[in-house]
Design a protein around this motif. Structure first.
Motif, PDB file in Angstrom:
ATOM      1  N   THR A  47       0.858  -1.181   0.000  1.00 32.90           N
ATOM      2  CA  THR A  47       0.000   0.000   0.000  1.00 32.90           C
ATOM      3  C   THR A  47       0.898   1.235   0.000  1.00 32.90           C
ATOM      4  N   PRO A  48       0.362   2.394  -0.349  1.00 28.75           N
ATOM      5  CA  PRO A  48       1.174   3.611  -0.269  1.00 28.75           C
ATOM      6  C   PRO A  48       1.763   3.833   1.129  1.00 28.75           C
ATOM      7  N   ALA A  49       1.026   3.480   2.169  1.00 27.51           N
ATOM      8  CA  ALA A  49       1.539   3.635   3.535  1.00 27.51           C
ATOM      9  C   ALA A  49       2.731   2.707   3.773  1.00 27.51           C
ATOM     10  N   SER A  50       2.682   1.495   3.224  1.00 22.81           N
ATOM     11  CA  SER A  50       3.791   0.556   3.362  1.00 22.81           C
ATOM     12  C   SER A  50       5.015   1.053   2.596  1.00 22.81           C
ATOM     13  N   VAL A  51       4.783   1.618   1.414  1.00 27.64           N
ATOM     14  CA  VAL A  51       5.888   2.177   0.629  1.00 27.64           C
ATOM     15  C   VAL A  51       6.541   3.313   1.414  1.00 27.64           C
ATOM     16  N   LYS A  52       5.727   4.153   2.022  1.00 24.87           N
ATOM     17  CA  LYS A  52       6.266   5.256   2.828  1.00 24.87           C
ATOM     18  C   LYS A  52       7.114   4.709   3.969  1.00 24.87           C
ATOM     19  N   ARG A  53       6.635   3.674   4.637  1.00 25.86           N
ATOM     20  CA  ARG A  53       7.366   3.064   5.745  1.00 25.86           C
ATOM     21  C   ARG A  53       8.707   2.510   5.264  1.00 25.86           C
ATOM     22  N   GLU A  54       8.689   1.826   4.126  1.00 25.93           N
ATOM     23  CA  GLU A  54       9.924   1.245   3.606  1.00 25.93           C
ATOM     24  C   GLU A  54      10.893   2.322   3.135  1.00 25.93           C
ATOM     25  N   LEU A  55      10.380   3.387   2.527  1.00 28.17           N
ATOM     26  CA  LEU A  55      11.258   4.475   2.104  1.00 28.17           C
ATOM     27  C   LEU A  55      11.840   5.217   3.308  1.00 28.17           C
ATOM     28  N   ASN A  56      11.103   5.248   4.408  1.00 27.77           N
ATOM     29  CA  ASN A  56      11.641   5.838   5.633  1.00 27.77           C
ATOM     30  C   ASN A  56      12.836   5.038   6.143  1.00 27.77           C
ATOM     31  N   ILE A  57      12.795   3.725   5.950  1.00 28.52           N
ATOM     32  CA  ILE A  57      13.929   2.885   6.334  1.00 28.52           C
ATOM     33  C   ILE A  57      15.136   3.221   5.466  1.00 28.52           C
ATOM     34  N   VAL A  58      14.922   3.341   4.162  1.00 26.79           N
ATOM     35  CA  VAL A  58      16.013   3.706   3.246  1.00 26.79           C
ATOM     36  C   VAL A  58      16.579   5.070   3.629  1.00 26.79           C
ATOM     37  N   LYS A  59      15.675   6.011   3.905  1.00 28.65           N
ATOM     38  CA  LYS A  59      16.102   7.359   4.284  1.00 28.65           C
ATOM     39  C   LYS A  59      16.959   7.324   5.556  1.00 28.65           C
ATOM     40  N   ILE A  72      29.494  14.692   2.361  1.00 30.96           N
ATOM     41  CA  ILE A  72      28.869  15.961   2.004  1.00 30.96           C
ATOM     42  C   ILE A  72      27.987  15.684   0.787  1.00 30.96           C
ATOM     43  N   CYS A  73      26.777  15.230   1.081  1.00 30.95           N
ATOM     44  CA  CYS A  73      25.806  14.962   0.023  1.00 30.95           C
ATOM     45  C   CYS A  73      24.419  15.033   0.637  1.00 30.95           C
ATOM     46  N   ASN A  74      23.428  15.106  -0.223  1.00 31.11           N
ATOM     47  CA  ASN A  74      22.044  15.171   0.232  1.00 31.11           C
ATOM     48  C   ASN A  74      21.409  13.792   0.163  1.00 31.11           C
ATOM     49  N   ASN A  75      20.375  13.616   0.935  1.00 30.69           N
ATOM     50  CA  ASN A  75      19.620  12.377   0.898  1.00 30.69           C
ATOM     51  C   ASN A  75      18.520  12.528  -0.158  1.00 30.69           C
ATOM     52  N   PRO A  76      18.596  11.778  -1.266  1.00 31.92           N
ATOM     53  CA  PRO A  76      17.599  11.927  -2.333  1.00 31.92           C
ATOM     54  C   PRO A  76      16.207  11.439  -1.944  1.00 31.92           C
ATOM     55  N   PHE A  77      16.096  10.736  -0.824  1.00 32.42           N
ATOM     56  CA  PHE A  77      14.800  10.240  -0.382  1.00 32.42           C
ATOM     57  C   PHE A  77      14.087  11.229   0.534  1.00 32.42           C
ATOM     58  N   LYS A  78      14.731  12.347   0.813  1.00 31.35           N
ATOM     59  CA  LYS A  78      14.126  13.374   1.659  1.00 31.35           C
ATOM     60  C   LYS A  78      12.982  14.048   0.909  1.00 31.35           C
ATOM     61  N   LYS A  79      11.853  14.214   1.590  1.00 29.82           N
ATOM     62  CA  LYS A  79      10.669  14.887   1.037  1.00 29.82           C
ATOM     63  C   LYS A  79      10.190  14.246  -0.261  1.00 29.82           C
ATOM     64  N   ARG A  80      10.105  12.941  -0.273  1.00 25.27           N
ATOM     65  CA  ARG A  80       9.645  12.195  -1.438  1.00 25.27           C
ATOM     66  C   ARG A  80       8.144  11.962  -1.313  1.00 25.27           C
ATOM     67  N   ASP A  81       7.361  12.453  -2.279  1.00 32.92           N
ATOM     68  CA  ASP A  81       5.909  12.271  -2.276  1.00 32.92           C
ATOM     69  C   ASP A  81       5.554  10.850  -2.711  1.00 32.92           C
ATOM     70  N   ILE A  82       4.436  10.371  -2.183  1.00 34.12           N
ATOM     71  CA  ILE A  82       3.977   9.024  -2.514  1.00 34.12           C
ATOM     72  C   ILE A  82       2.552   9.124  -3.036  1.00 34.12           C
ATOM     73  N   ALA A  83       2.352   8.686  -4.277  1.00 34.76           N
ATOM     74  CA  ALA A  83       1.022   8.730  -4.883  1.00 34.76           C
ATOM     75  C   ALA A  83       0.067   7.826  -4.114  1.00 34.76           C
ATOM     76  N   GLY A  84      -1.112   8.325  -3.853  1.00 36.99           N
ATOM     77  CA  GLY A  84      -2.131   7.541  -3.181  1.00 36.99           C
ATOM     78  C   GLY A  84      -2.122   7.677  -1.673  1.00 36.99           C
ATOM     79  N   LEU A  85      -1.076   8.266  -1.126  1.00 36.56           N
ATOM     80  CA  LEU A  85      -1.005   8.430   0.318  1.00 36.56           C
ATOM     81  C   LEU A  85      -1.852   9.625   0.712  1.00 36.56           C
ATOM     82  N   GLY A  86      -2.694   9.434   1.682  1.00 33.78           N
ATOM     83  CA  GLY A  86      -3.554  10.512   2.135  1.00 33.78           C
ATOM     84  C   GLY A  86      -4.915  10.519   1.459  1.00 33.78           C
TER      85      GLY A  86
END
Length: 97
Positions: A47-59, A72-86
């Motif tokens: 589900t989109p919520a599960s994807v968000k949870r898994e991406l939080n682990i990657v982040k 000295i680099c940025n986290n590309p997973f920061k502020k990543r939108d998830i379709a269907g969430l919400g």
């Protein structure tokens, strides 16, 4: 402990499968993060919520590596939108009847 290890293994396996490789941390791009997100959403089993949870682990993994290796680099997973969430969807009850 074992459950968390299995979760991290599962997420990193999906990350490698989505990208076809395991890129170096300083070479990660926002496009790579989009590929991983889209791959997880297209699996159909998450589900989109599960994807968000898994991406939080990657982040969290990437943030930890950035801190520990003083990169000295940025986290590309920061502020990543998830379709269907919400969107309105039927939530399950926390306790069965």
């Amino acid at each position: 402990m074992k459950k968390n290890t299995q979760r991290v293994d599962r997420v990193t396996k999906r990350l490698k499968t989505a990208l076809g490789q395991s890129p170096r941390l300083d070479q990660f791009k926002r496009e790579d993060a989009r590929k991983v997100r889209n791959y997880m959403l297209e699996l159909g089993s998450l589900t989109p919520a599960s994807v968000k949870r898994e991406l939080n682990i990657v982040k969290a993994i990437i943030n930890h590596a950035i801190t520990e290796f003083e990169l000295i680099c940025n986290n590309p997973f920061k502020k990543r939108d998830i379709a269907g969430l919400g969107e309105d969807f039927e939530k399950r009850d926390p306790f069965p009847a």
